[in-house]
Design a protein around this motif. Structure first.
Motif, mmCIF file in Angstrom:
data_model
loop_
_atom_site.group_PDB
_atom_site.id
_atom_site.type_symbol
_atom_site.label_atom_id
_atom_site.label_comp_id
_atom_site.label_asym_id
_atom_site.label_seq_id
_atom_site.Cartn_x
_atom_site.Cartn_y
_atom_site.Cartn_z
ATOM 1 N N SER A 192 0.827 -1.208 0.000
ATOM 2 C CA SER A 192 0.000 0.000 0.000
ATOM 3 C C SER A 192 0.859 1.256 0.000
ATOM 4 C CB SER A 192 -0.933 -0.019 1.208
ATOM 5 O OG SER A 192 -1.687 1.177 1.274
ATOM 6 N N HIS A 193 1.882 1.258 0.852
ATOM 7 C CA HIS A 193 2.741 2.445 0.896
ATOM 8 C C HIS A 193 3.554 2.580 -0.387
ATOM 9 C CE1 HIS A 193 6.041 5.107 2.283
ATOM 10 N NE2 HIS A 193 5.062 5.661 2.967
ATOM 11 N N ASP A 196 1.314 4.131 -2.823
ATOM 12 C CA ASP A 196 1.176 5.568 -2.586
ATOM 13 C C ASP A 196 2.373 6.337 -3.143
ATOM 14 O OD1 ASP A 196 -1.236 5.190 -1.363
ATOM 15 O OD2 ASP A 196 -0.425 5.160 0.663
ATOM 16 N N LEU A 197 3.569 5.796 -2.920
ATOM 17 C CA LEU A 197 4.763 6.477 -3.420
ATOM 18 C C LEU A 197 4.783 6.501 -4.948
ATOM 19 C CD1 LEU A 197 7.561 5.194 -1.012
ATOM 20 C CD2 LEU A 197 6.477 7.430 -1.041
ATOM 21 N N ALA A 199 2.222 6.320 -6.823
ATOM 22 C CA ALA A 199 1.132 7.190 -7.276
ATOM 23 C C ALA A 199 1.564 8.651 -7.281
ATOM 24 C CB ALA A 199 -0.091 7.008 -6.389
ATOM 25 N N SER A 200 2.394 9.043 -6.299
ATOM 26 C CA SER A 200 2.873 10.428 -6.283
ATOM 27 C C SER A 200 3.748 10.715 -7.502
ATOM 28 C CB SER A 200 3.641 10.693 -4.989
ATOM 29 O OG SER A 200 4.772 9.850 -4.881
ATOM 30 N N ASP A 203 1.375 10.792 -10.506
ATOM 31 C CA ASP A 203 0.634 12.039 -10.538
ATOM 32 C C ASP A 203 1.515 13.190 -11.008
ATOM 33 O OD1 ASP A 203 -1.818 13.631 -9.739
ATOM 34 O OD2 ASP A 203 -0.335 14.565 -8.431
ATOM 35 N N THR A 223 4.583 17.772 -3.643
ATOM 36 C CA THR A 223 4.006 16.635 -2.943
ATOM 37 C C THR A 223 4.982 15.476 -3.007
ATOM 38 O OG1 THR A 223 2.868 15.896 -4.952
ATOM 39 C CG2 THR A 223 1.627 17.303 -3.446
ATOM 40 N N GLY A 224 4.748 14.482 -2.143
ATOM 41 C CA GLY A 224 5.542 13.269 -2.184
ATOM 42 C C GLY A 224 6.795 13.354 -1.342
#
Length: 480
Positions: A192-193, A196-197, A199-200, A203, A223-224
């Motif tokens: 999951s983490h 998230d990383l 995904a940053s 994005d 961000t990130g």
């Protein structure tokens, strides 16, 4: 607080190692405890069989209670249970000293009474009384049911065997499911983490890809993790320098255009004094070409820096206005609007029958958010290019909820794919420098470059397609 990829990587590596070590310890310790428990139970079964068959003494944690000689096998009453208790009956034949099988040796008869469980004796697969009792005792210790065991040798007295290893309380704590859950939770948290990383970064790539769309003039948000923030800061600095460089270029070109105005005016006045009409016309034509070239370069630079602000407008009305301007001058320009004039209504839980078709209002048919003057210039350049190299220009406007497609179809000559791609570069012109009638075509090779730049600033693209009737230039613009 951890902000860097290195810190998060170190944390998750240590956490994964810790969770893996703890899960492995729980799994191995539970497996070892159960192996020891079942081994003790198997030995207890052998000891009970040896005591009944040979009269050997029992260890201290196991006890045999004599019930007397009886022909009726014990049941739920002797076990102190209800009549609904389950009774499992089985017998083992211990081979004799001569190695005879079923025909010799002692026979051990066993009754297992349980309040709720019928034991799977068919799975024992053991030969002999000792091996059979060892397998049965392992089964009693593995399945939690607090059974009562009765057994006798041949036609001897019935014995009631009592051992703490067969009770539910004697079973060791099994942490293997917990170990699997711990490993699964640790893996899910890590994935999951990691998602998230990533995904940053994804994005950031998406925002950078749409950076040239209308309204995307502000700096990218920080961000990130720290490494990504440093990258975004560097990209923002680069984009700022690029904007400043383009602005300075436009300023310089604008200043040069303004400064050239005065000598150009003097040259026009002096050219007007030339008595030779042919020479005077050549001077004026060169001055006109010089002014047009400067204007083309300025237009291309303004398109690069996206000086015009964005707003919502009707693209169909803008296209019709451009086409009407050409028609007013007698130019062969046509238009076809292929935008949807109606749509199906959404079905609700209270609606009955089929969805209805609803007509869209004229003012809402092709609303678009962008730079209208820039798009007008792009469309005009495509039309001019079609009229120069072909005999006419037919505009087809397609639209749906996702994008708008402007097609400009001419009746010109064939061009290969490499030539089409090369035409979008500045100061590049096609090999056919004459029109369909053979007359020379004037130009500077900036028209399609300006169109491609305007399309990119709207998040779209410029495509070409060679069709039997001529060349089609397709301007694709997203509506999102």
């Amino acid at each position: 607080m951890i902000r860097s990829l290195r810190g998060w990587a170190s944390l998750w590596i240590l956490s994964a190692m810790g969770a893996g070590a703890l899960a492995a310890w729980l799994w191995l310790s539970s497996t070892h405890a159960w192996r020891e428990h079942l081994d003790r139970a198997a030995q207890t079964g052998r000891d009970v069989a040896a005591t009944v068959l040979l009269g050997t003494p029992l260890p201290g944690d196991t006890r045999l209670v004599a019930l007397g000689r009886t022909d009726q096998p014990p049941g739920a009453d002797e076990a102190g249970m209800r009549s609904s208790a389950r009774v499992t009956s089985l017998a083992f034949r211990q081979p004799g000293p001569d190695g005879a099988g079923q025909g010799g040796g002692a026979r051990l008869q066993v009754q297992v009474v349980s309040a709720r469980l019928q034991y799977p004796v068919a799975d024992l697969n053991a030969a002999g009384a000792y091996a059979g009792m060892a397998a049965l005792s392992r089964t009693l210790a593995r399945l939690c049911s607090d059974p009562v065991l009765f057994l006798r040798a041949d036609n001897g007295p019935w014995w009631r065997a009592e051992s703490a290893l067969w009770s539910c309380d004697a079973q060791p704590r099994d942490w293997r499911i917990g170990a699997l859950v711990l490993a699964g939770v640790a893996l899910m948290a890590l994935l999951s983490h990691a998602a998230d990383l990533t995904a940053s970064f994804r994005d950031f790539a998406r925002r950078l890809a749409t950076r040239r769309r209308p309204g995307e003039t502000a700096d990218l948000a920080l961000t990130g993790p720290e490494e990504l923030r440093a990258t975004i800061t560097a990209v923002n600095g680069y984009l700022a320098d690029e904007r400043a460089r383009l602005a300075r270029r436009a300023m310089v070109l604008s200043g040069v255009s303004h400064d050239l105005g005065t000598p150009a005016t003097r040259l026009r006045l002096r050219a007007a004094m030339i008595e030779d009409a042919e020479l005077r016309a050549r001077f004026e034509d060169d001055l006109d070409r010089m002014g047009a070239m400067i204007e083309e370069v300025l237009t291309f630079t303004r398109a690069e820096i996206a000086a015009e602000s964005t707003r919502e407008f009707c693209l169909a009305a803008l296209t019709e206005a451009v086409v009407d301007d050409y028609r007013d001058t007698g130019r062969p320009v046509g238009m076809t609007l292929a935008a949807p004039a109606s749509m199906d209504t959404a079905q609700t839980v209270f609606a009955l029958g089929r969805p209805r078709r609803m007509a869209l209002p004229e003012s809402r048919r092709l609303l678009f958010t962008g730079r209208p003057l820039a798009l007008e210039r792009a469309l005009s350049n495509l039309i001019e290019n079609a009229l120069k190299y072909g005999r006419r220009a037919d505009i087809i406007l397609h639209a749906d909820s996702a994008r708008v497609v402007l097609e400009v179809q001419d009746a010109g000559r064939e061009l290969d794919a490499d030539s089409l791609r090369r035409l979008t570069d500045p100061f590049q012109r096609g090999e056919n420098l004459t029109d369909a009638d053979g007359a020379p075509i004037s130009g500077f090779g900036m028209g399609l470059s300006i169109v491609a730049t305007i399309a990119a600033q709207h998040g779209g693209e410029l495509e070409f397609e060679q069709r039997p009737q001529g060349l089609t230039a397709r301007l694709i613009l997203p509506r999102g």
